[in-house]
Motif scaffolding. Structure first.
Motif, PDB file in Angstrom:
ATOM      1  N   ARG A 176      64.548 -54.536  50.948  1.00  0.00           N
ATOM      2  CA  ARG A 176      64.331 -53.080  50.971  1.00  0.00           C
ATOM      3  C   ARG A 176      65.043 -52.380  49.821  1.00  0.00           C
ATOM      4  O   ARG A 176      64.710 -51.241  49.486  1.00  0.00           O
ATOM      5  N   SER A 180      63.026 -50.161  42.166  1.00  0.00           N
ATOM      6  CA  SER A 180      61.612 -49.890  41.891  1.00  0.00           C
ATOM      7  C   SER A 180      61.496 -48.746  40.890  1.00  0.00           C
ATOM      8  O   SER A 180      61.893 -47.616  41.197  1.00  0.00           O
ATOM      9  N   ASP A 182      58.693 -47.430  39.919  1.00  0.00           N
ATOM     10  CA  ASP A 182      57.666 -46.513  40.435  1.00  0.00           C
ATOM     11  C   ASP A 182      58.267 -45.504  41.410  1.00  0.00           C
ATOM     12  O   ASP A 182      57.980 -44.298  41.336  1.00  0.00           O
ATOM     13  N   LEU A 183      59.109 -45.996  42.344  1.00  0.00           N
ATOM     14  CA  LEU A 183      59.771 -45.089  43.282  1.00  0.00           C
ATOM     15  C   LEU A 183      60.708 -44.138  42.551  1.00  0.00           C
ATOM     16  O   LEU A 183      60.803 -42.945  42.883  1.00  0.00           O
ATOM     17  N   ARG A 184      61.397 -44.658  41.564  1.00  0.00           N
ATOM     18  CA  ARG A 184      62.326 -43.829  40.791  1.00  0.00           C
ATOM     19  C   ARG A 184      61.573 -42.666  40.139  1.00  0.00           C
ATOM     20  O   ARG A 184      61.989 -41.508  40.265  1.00  0.00           O
ATOM     21  N   ARG A 186      58.627 -41.393  40.901  1.00  0.00           N
ATOM     22  CA  ARG A 186      58.021 -40.487  41.881  1.00  0.00           C
ATOM     23  C   ARG A 186      59.057 -39.560  42.505  1.00  0.00           C
ATOM     24  O   ARG A 186      58.844 -38.345  42.620  1.00  0.00           O
ATOM     25  N   LEU A 187      60.202 -40.123  42.922  1.00  0.00           N
ATOM     26  CA  LEU A 187      61.223 -39.324  43.597  1.00  0.00           C
ATOM     27  C   LEU A 187      61.918 -38.352  42.646  1.00  0.00           C
ATOM     28  O   LEU A 187      62.235 -37.218  43.017  1.00  0.00           O
ATOM     29  N   ASN A 263      65.246 -42.737  54.645  1.00  0.00           N
ATOM     30  CA  ASN A 263      64.732 -43.507  53.506  1.00  0.00           C
ATOM     31  C   ASN A 263      65.788 -43.708  52.424  1.00  0.00           C
ATOM     32  O   ASN A 263      65.506 -43.575  51.218  1.00  0.00           O
ATOM     33  N   GLU A 266      64.982 -46.012  49.554  1.00  0.00           N
ATOM     34  CA  GLU A 266      64.126 -45.448  48.513  1.00  0.00           C
ATOM     35  C   GLU A 266      64.897 -44.492  47.607  1.00  0.00           C
ATOM     36  O   GLU A 266      64.759 -44.509  46.380  1.00  0.00           O
ATOM     37  N   ASN A 269      66.896 -45.425  44.370  1.00  0.00           N
ATOM     38  CA  ASN A 269      66.189 -45.689  43.120  1.00  0.00           C
ATOM     39  C   ASN A 269      66.271 -44.535  42.137  1.00  0.00           C
ATOM     40  O   ASN A 269      66.261 -44.743  40.923  1.00  0.00           O
ATOM     41  N   ASN A 293      70.746 -52.299  44.866  1.00  0.00           N
ATOM     42  CA  ASN A 293      69.774 -51.551  44.071  1.00  0.00           C
ATOM     43  C   ASN A 293      70.142 -51.542  42.587  1.00  0.00           C
ATOM     44  O   ASN A 293      69.382 -51.047  41.756  1.00  0.00           O
TER      45      ASN A 293
END
Length: 358
Positions: A176, A180, A182-184, A186-187, A263, A266, A269, A293
């Protein structure tokens, strides 16, 4: 059919945002996947603020509160101590203030595990009567010869002095926490952090976590990096005090009080740095998660060096002023994204996956 191993797990309460509670839920949820175990979690105070308890893969029972219902509590412990079907009594604690259950369980001492989760406790250290009770409890436990577990060497010394113990690493579901990109992206876009340097912290707002020092450090960082943001995950009794302090300092636009979040894996990230200035800890779960992470992690020298899993993880002297600590953080080389991906494997090799035992 082979009989299941019956484990009764004891903790004072189950509280969101408290490391012991999170570890217990995660650890026993993983252990419950093995069908040979039957697990019952006993809440000694009967208190919890967790939601959806019925969805957990083990049963939960509430004990009578010793202060509110002393006679019922004593009767419950007598009954539990005489149950022949229980294979293990596993206690998770950070003090021996409430030592009376161990008086009843001496008769089955070979079935009793006590696991230490912290290297100190403010309520014990600063209160003469509670310190007296704690020290009596240490004698009771020593004479009973229970099995002793700990998350770190300082946590073991706090409860067991110099006696032998088994180390249980604060393992996590490492998959988990793999970095990522992509997550970085987006967030950071979601929070408007595209051009920001994000410093993070996870922890309950109480004296132990030392948020006041964290604010001092971040204020100094902000002078050097005006685009810096401090993202605080957690809640607790001192939150309003810290919010007021941030207002007085005029840095409210740079500090985000995110509250309790489900989360966390997530959110790590989008961070760049993780700063952990606690006054004491057993072995903080949040620091394991941050390093899994690949975050550049900086921590108080009051925390055991056992938590230092990555080459980039750096301690600082908590008695130093904010300027000096901020310089240590800002002058340190930053992990690349490639290194962040590689970090998860390093943490796994150090033995911090689920059900890790040294």
């Amino acid at each position: 059919m082979k009989r299941k191993v019956k484990i009764f797990v004891f903790t004072r309460s189950l509280d969101k945002g408290v490391g012991i509670s999170k570890w217990i839920v995660d650890y026993y949820s993983t252990l419950a996947q093995y069908k040979e175990f039957e697990i019952t979690l006993m809440l000694e105070s009967g208190e919890t603020n967790y939601d959806n308890l019925t969805e957990l893969p083990f049963s939960i029972e509430r004990m009578p509160h010793i202060k509110k219902h002393p006679i019922k509590a004593i009767k419950s412990w007598i009954v539990l101590s005489h149950r022949s079907d229980i294979d293990w009594y596993h206690f998770h604690t950070d003090s021996f203030i409430n030592f009376f259950p161990f008086l009843f369980l001496k008769r089955v001492h070979q079935k009793v595990i006590i696991q230490s989760h912290n290297s100190s406790k403010k309520a014990v250290v600063r209160n003469l009567f509670k310190r007296f009770l704690h020290n009596i409890g240490k004698v009771v436990v020593k004479r009973a010869d229970f099995v002793q577990f700990s998350v770190s060497e300082p946590a073991a010394k706090w409860l067991f002095d110099e006696r032998d113990y088994v180390q249980i690493n604060n393992g996590i579901d490492l998959k988990r926490y793999i970095f990522s990109q992509d997550l970085r992206d987006r967030l950071r876009a979601e929070y408007g952090f595209q051009d920001s340097v994000v410093f993070g912290h996870i922890g309950r707002f109480d004296d132990q976590k030392n948020h006041s020092k964290l604010i001092e450090i971040f204020t100094c960082i902000l002078k050097q990096q005006p685009n810096a943001k401090l993202f605080l995950i957690g809640d607790g009794p001192l939150r309003s005090t810290l919010e007021a302090k941030v207002q007085v300092l005029g840095i409210q636009n740079a500090v985000i009080f995110a509250g309790m979040r489900s989360n966390v894996d997530e959110l790590l990230n989008m961070m760049d740095y993780f700063v952990f200035p606690s006054l004491y800890e057993g072995l903080p779960l949040a620091m394991i998660e941050a390093q899994a992470n690949g975050l550049d992690t900086f921590y108080s020298n009051r925390i055991t060096k056992e938590v230092q899993l990555l080459p980039s993880t750096t301690p600082f002297d908590i008695s130093a002023d904010g300027e000096r600590i901020s310089k240590i953080i800002l002058d340190s080389p930053k992990n690349s994204n490639e290194m962040r991906l590689h970090s998860n494997r390093i943490v796994k090799e150090k033995g911090y996956g689920p059900l890790s035992i040294k």
